[in-house]
Design an enzyme around this catalytic site. Structure first.
Site, PDB file in Angstrom:
ATOM      1  CG  PHE C 249       3.197  -3.573  -8.139  1.00 21.60           C
ATOM      2  CD1 PHE C 249       3.604  -3.607  -6.790  1.00 21.60           C
ATOM      3  CD2 PHE C 249       4.345  -3.734  -9.140  1.00 21.60           C
ATOM      4  CE1 PHE C 249       4.855  -4.126  -6.312  1.00 21.60           C
ATOM      5  CE2 PHE C 249       5.416  -4.252  -8.621  1.00 21.60           C
ATOM      6  CZ  PHE C 249       5.841  -4.602  -7.378  1.00 21.60           C
ATOM      7  N   GLY C 517      -4.265 -12.013   0.249  1.00 26.31           N
ATOM      8  CA  GLY C 517      -3.582 -13.343   0.007  1.00 26.31           C
ATOM      9  C   GLY C 517      -3.102 -13.949   1.266  1.00 26.31           C
ATOM     10  CD  GLU C 698      -3.634  -3.207  -1.701  1.00 26.38           C
ATOM     11  OE1 GLU C 698      -3.790  -3.066  -2.943  1.00 26.38           O
ATOM     12  OE2 GLU C 698      -4.166  -3.971  -0.809  1.00 26.38           O
TER      13      GLU C 698
END
Lengths: 168, 328, 749
Positions: C249, C517, C698
């Site tokens: 995070f 990612g 997110e």
């Protein structure tokens, strides 16, 4: 200090500093790293194991206090090729993300179902005296001692509901 | 964590015999090991009392319950007699901590929980409770979880227990075994100390003395509630809590045994508040008068000022709930 | 093995081939379970600090107990005289600050200077953890405190970097002349990432001076450079292993003090050293999210069309740190308004280093913008969904750039339908006993980013594929989606693909951060597989366009061969290299969505409970419906923490973190999380990545807290502008509403 611990059905003779917690004995002295250290103060539940069948925080128990008791860790519940029904349900419902709190969640959930079977009430039970129905809210309250920062909570509840339903 | 000698006691006499200023009894260990890891508590010797025969919940001659000091919070909360006759206690226990911690924490240990004051927990901070005379850093600091009643210039800490609040409302007594093997009992209200200028002295337990049981008086006809206000839905200490054992007869309040958590150095009870209520018909105005008396000397410390209106509202709502049928 | 082929792509133009739609294994998008799942649920997945080589010694960090100054002395002699203590380590290479994400250089070093309370200033190493901890916690330290420590935000020196300000048109005039407007200031508290696995490193050196560090990090390609630089050795002399990471995070984007401390001690002691930060150390010594103060000035014409949008923010960080919470990330592109002002002020304080925490910028920024939009909707007399839909710009309002795919309006509409938005009542009108019920909505948006990434794919003799990259899986589902991409591309079922991650000996992936990612490392795997497919064609003597790969077979025309036959004893290997390019300037790309929340507010106590949530999202191609959903749920529950419970408290006098444990720093628990529904709207984004995905990790947190804040208002009429909305703040509002006669006590029945 010489101590014999019974873990997942087998005995281990150890010579431990009395300061060693059950959690550190498992992780550092016995190589059983499935039990996780998230806070070391009983505030996250990642270290949850079963002692004499009951879920406890291994970080707040000294190893020497556990002599003569039966300790069950995540490794004792199932292995990758032979998962327990709770472990399988966590995979199926994606009841985890990073996986670090997961062994503690599964140990906790496994013991929690036994507590419910024995009719233990919870803070959210409407009626203290009757047998509680294991609703989602009941499961959530009973699992609130296991933090999951990835916040897989709804999926964890799904997994537990699944197992509870099939055991009914 | 400082090194210590570990001793497993086989009898209460062996335990008290091994006691002393630098010795601690360990039962559940949930608070003691927490504090020892942080060097807040540094005993030279730990006496493990878990093998002692103090795990029974027995009925007393007068119809009450004698709860062994080693009865876990889980077992006490789940006991059918407690659920039926002392619901406030069962609820309070279930509102505290987590399933895991309740499986470890014991009745005696729960009574002896230390405060959650952050300044007490941090050895870099002055704290009169941890290090008498060093000062109180909570005063003038972040004191949202601190006391509004009975605090002193030395200490504004709160007692964190839920169980003890319910027991205080129930009029519980503590059974203590001294080093000479004799046992005495003491009202829970007399057991705890307010901080005054000796906040390190939290209760009446003498060195090497051991809590052996808590005795609950015979159940009374009543409605009971434990209402806990907290920052998250579960697993948080009380901002304020109200334990209430209330009975209404013929439209008048016949009993109002009330105790309050999260607001003082010990579970708080004020008999003047109860006296205002008993004998009167329930009404919002009456509840306000009771709250006025309860909060007469309440003092906020800044971040915890909100507890004053919060306690008033929580008390009133609890009384409303427990007297609702009678009022209709 | 034949020479590895390299396939490169720089994203300078859209890739409209949509390669993943041309293949036929049928793995993409499917909700396959995680291949790493059995190891995780059985406890056999090994995290940092769990594989301890023979002879490993244990290290525990020593913390500073002043806000600013010098360490005059560490009482090493008495510490080393304690039983089992092997040594005390400190020095000029010791990290003072944790590294920021992607720093690619050592962060501020030197433990003799103290810049914040709780800063690591030394390491005690012992034969056992117990010995090291006791010595570290009781270590005698003397200081020369500085008299100019800055711990008070109000008096701290501040900076307003030119590059972070924008002034377009005339906001003041627009506000003055507008039909409707709001001028409100929102504040948010600092947060901690609080990953469940505390930062931990096991360092060991071999005889050639190569350091192997088993760590818990998100972006190994960068972490390796940072660690080498901190130690003053060549990057090639550092190998980092992180096959499993217990959550990051943001807090594990850059290296933290324990990695360098463990490395220094292991070298000196000539034996492996493990340093696991305690939970208290994680709160004090790894990065935090800055507190924020955000003045929102929004104004519209009579029809509710924005004419002005102002977002002036204040954040904080340590002196000299380059990171500052970029609160206006979405403000630049989400809504219209020709008159715009974005201000950004950074206050320099001696407090724990601020850095990226999940959705840096958007998470606290959208809490302010989306609540302010709710306030604006009310003064405009418009439904909050309608206000948002009216203000979706045709082109980026500051520079005119066209948008990439954007289903914001569709998400809002779909969500309104699914959630029963039409049943929303006016504040205070829905009551169940003491509880007041309300609904809230907010837009979700997260800027889409990609990063350079490489991955190697090898088709092996047994007809299975191996994927290798130093990419990490921090819970995001990387193992699953890379398995799916490779399986899809090479026609293999998931159980015939092996993905190995988290080892800097492998080609460098993008790392896990910024939600990039999947799109970046996934693209690298796709490119490598394309090259492998071409080799298969060469070996079979067929045209690439004719090739079909499915269930372990390669087919073209009348030819059908198993992959074992194709590979023979010569495995096929290729590396894919993905690079972001100019498409990021040609299109405004972001993931979008709509958040809906229903809350209950207790009128007696001010407690808020979220009853249900819905998130409708569009994020390009959804690679795995199951893991994508989990990411969104997790993000939305982070929004609950942000809106209701999380507050990292600094003492006003010395800046120390007061609530440095998980009992008093309130991460949401299971009972705080309501049932959450997730829906994805289909779209493909060709401009961001050749696999058409956009960031999703997110998105869930961007706006979810605002939906809760807006629902609180709808429930009880209390507008919370200071998050989190803890009971004390909500209760204060309820009491004001009651006293003003706007909220009935609920008792008059």
């Amino acid at each position: 200090m010489k101590t014999t611990l019974s873990i997942n059905g087998s005995g281990h003779d150890l010579d431990l500093d009395p300061r060693v917690t059950l959690l550190d004995a498992l992780r550092q002295h016995l190589g059983l790293t499935g039990s996780k250290k998230g806070c070391d103060h009983g505030q996250c539940g990642a270290c949850t194991v079963l002692v004499d069948g009951r879920r406890v925080n291994a970080c707040l128990t000294l190893a020497v206090m556990c002599e003569g008791r039966e300790v069950t860790t995540i490794e004792g519940l199932g292995a990758p090729g032979a998962l327990s029904s709770m472990q399988k349900a966590f995979v199926e419902h994606d009841g985890y993300q990073c996986g670090y709190c997961t062994p503690g969640q599964i140990c906790s959930a496994t013991a929690m179902l036994e507590e419910a079977k024995q009719g233990w009430p919870s803070y959210v039970s409407d009626d203290l005296e009757s047998r509680p129905a294991l609703t989602r809210e009941e499961i959530s309250e009973r699992m609130s001692g296991n933090l999951c920062r990835c916040a897989a909570y709804p999926n964890i509840v799904d997994a537990i509901e699944d197992v509870a339903g099939s055991e009914r | 964590m400082k090194s210590f000698d570990y001793l497993r006691a086989g009898s209460t006499g062996e335990a008290t015999g091994a006691g002393g200023a630098a010795t601690r009894f360990i039962a559940g260990g949930t608070n003691l090991l927490d504090l020892m890891k942080l060097e807040v508590m540094t005993p030279d010797k730990l006496v493990d009392i878990n093998r002692l025969d103090l795990k029974a919940i027995e009925e007393t001659e007068d119809g009450g319950l004698r709860v062994g000091a080693l009865v876990t919070n889980s077992d006490l909360a789940a006991d059918p007699r407690v659920r039926r006759d002392y619901a406030v206690l069962s609820r309070a226990l279930l509102s505290g901590a987590t399933g895991q911690l309740r499986n470890m924490a014991t009745t005696g240990g729960n009574l002896l929980q230390r405060t959650r004051c952050s300044y007490f927990y941090d050895t870099a901070m002055p704290c009169n409770k941890r290090e008498p005379g060093s000062g109180c850093q909570a005063i003038g600091g972040y004191n949202r979880i601190h006391a509004i009643l009975g605090a002193s210039d030395s200490c504004i800490a709160t007692h964190p227990s839920d169980m003890a609040v319910a027991m205080r409302a129930l009029g519980a007594r503590v059974e203590i075994e001294g080093t000479d093997g004799t046992r005495r009992t003491q009202d829970l209200g007399d057991f705890y100390r307010l901080p005054s200028d000796t906040p390190q002295v939290e209760n009446a337990l003498g060195e090497a003395e051991l809590i052996t049981a808590v005795i609950l008086p015979a159940p009374v006809t009543s409605r009971q509630a434990y209402r806990k206000v907290r920052d998250r839905a579960s697993y948080a200490f009380a901002l304020v809590s109200v334990a209430a054992v209330v009975a209404v007869e013929e439209g008048k309040i016949a009993r109002a045994d009330l105790a309050f958590g999260g607001v003082a150095h010990a579970p708080w009870r004020n008999e003047a508040v109860e006296a205002i209520l008993v004998g009167e018909a329930p009404s919002d105005a009456l509840f306000d008068r009771a709250a006025d008396t309860l909060l007469e000397k309440a003092k906020g410390q800044g971040s915890n000022d909100f507890k004053i209106p919060l306690l008033r509202r929580t008390l009133k709502a609890t009384l409303r709930e427990l007297t609702a049928e009678a009022a209709r | 093995m034949s020479e590895t082929i390299i396939r490169k792509m720089q994203m300078d133009e859209p890739d409209e081939r949509r390669v993943l739609d041309l293949t036929s294994q049928g793995l993409i998008g499917r909700p396959v379970t995680r291949p790493d799942g059995p190891a995780k649920v059985a406890g056999t997945a090994s995290y940092a600090g769990e594989i301890l080589p023979e002879g490993t010694a244990f290290g525990v960090l020593v913390r500073a107990t002043i806000a600013k100054g010098k360490v005059a002395s560490l009482d090493e002699a008495s510490a080393t005289a304690m039983p089992g203590v092997l040594g005390v380590f400190t020095g000029e290479r010791f990290l003072r600050n944790p590294a920021q994400g992607g720093a690619d250089a050592a962060p501020v070093q030197g433990a003799s200077e103290v810049a914040y309370f709780g800063q690591p200033i030394g390491l005690v190493v012992g034969e056992t953890y117990e010995d090291a901890r006791h010595a570290a916690y009781t270590m005698g330290v003397t200081y020369e405190p500085a008299d100019d420590a800055s711990v008070d935000l109000d008096t701290a020196k501040s900076e307003r970097p030119d590059a972070k300000q924008l002034d377009q048109g005339d906001l003041d005039a627009a506000m003055a002349g507008a039909a409707h407007g709001v001028d409100v200031t929102y504040t948010t508290t600092p947060d901690s990432s609080a990953p469940m696995e505390p930062h931990a490193s096991v360092a060991s050196w071999d005889e050639e001076g190569v350091l192997t560090l088993r760590g818990s990090y998100q972006m190994l390609r960068h972490n390796r450079i940072e660690l080498a630089d901190a130690l003053g050795i060549e990057t090639e002399k550092v190998r980092i292993l992180a096959p499993f990471v217990g959550g990051g995070f943001g807090s594990k984007l850059g290296i933290a003090p324990e990695a360098v401390a463990a490395s220094i001690a292991a070298k000196a002691l000539k034996r492996p050293v493990v340093v696991a930060m305690t939970r208290q150390h994680v709160f004090e010594g790894t990065i935090r999210r800055s507190e924020t103060s955000q003045r929102m000035r929004l104004c519209t014409d009579a029809d509710g069309r924005l004419t002005g949008f102002g977002h002036d923010s204040k954040v904080s960080n340590l002196p000299g740190e380059s990171f500052s919470e970029p609160l206006a990330m979405t403000t630049h592109f989400l809504y219209r308004g020709e008159n715009r002002r974005i201000g950004h002020e950074i206050r320099r304080v001696n407090r724990t280093c601020a850095g990226s925490v999940r959705a840096p910028g958007e998470a606290p920024g959208m809490l302010a913008t989306e609540c302010a939009m709710d306030e604006l909707a009310e003064v405009c007399g418009l439904d909050p969904i309608e206000l948002r839909k009216r203000n979706i710009p045709d082109q980026q309002p500051e520079n005119g750039t066209p948008y990439g795919t954007r289903l914001l309006a569709e998400c809002l509409e779909e969500g309104a339908h699914r959630f029963g938005w039409a049943d929303r009542k006016a504040p205070g009108e829905r009551r169940e006993g003491e509880w007041l019920i309300g609904m809230g909505v907010a837009s979700a948006a997260r800027t889409n980013m990609t990063a350079p990434a490489s991955a190697r794919v090898t088709l092996r003799a047994d007809g299975t594929a191996l994927v290798e990259t130093d990419m990490t899986d921090i819970g995001t589902g990387t193992y699953a989606i890379l398995t799916q991409i490779a399986g899809e591309m090479l026609g293999l079922p998931a159980d015939r693909v092996e993905v190995t991650l988290g080892d800097t000996d492998f080609p460098p992936g993008s790392g896990s951060g910024g939600s990039w990612g999947a799109s970046s490392t996934g693209a690298a795997v796709m490119l490598a597989c394309e090259a492998v497919r071409e080799q298969v064609c060469l070996r079979m003597g067929v045209e690439p366009s004719a090739l079909t790969m499915r269930d372990g077979e390669a087919m073209a025309g009348n030819t059908r061969r198993t992959l074992e036959e194709v590979v023979g004893d010569e495995p096929v290997a290729a590396t894919g290299d993905f690079e972001p390019g100019s498409t990021t300037e040609q299109r405004v790309m972001a993931s979008y969505g709509a958040h809906f929340a229903e809350v209950a507010v207790n009128q007696t106590t001010g407690e808020v409970r979220v009853r249900r949530m819905l998130g409708v999202f569009s994020a390009g191609r959804i690679l795995n419906e199951r893991t994508a959903r989990s990411q969104c749920i997790g993000g939305m529950i982070w929004g609950i923490g942000e809106a209701l419970t999380e507050d990292l408290v600094h003492d006003p006098r010395d800046g120390h973190v007061v609530n440095r444990d998980l009992a008093e720093y309130h991460v949401p628990v299971n009972l705080d999380a309501p049932p959450i529904e997730i829906a994805f709207l289909e779209e493909l984004e060709d401009w961001g990545s050749p696999i058409q995905s956009k960031g999703i990790g997110e998105l869930g947190i961007c706006g979810s807290g605002a939906a809760i804040g807006n629902a609180i208002y709808n429930a009880c009429g209390v507008r919370i502008r200071d998050f989190p909305a803890t009971p004390d703040k909500v209760l204060a509002g309820i009491i004001s509403e009651e006293e003003a006669g706007r909220l009935s006590s609920g008792q008059e029945k």
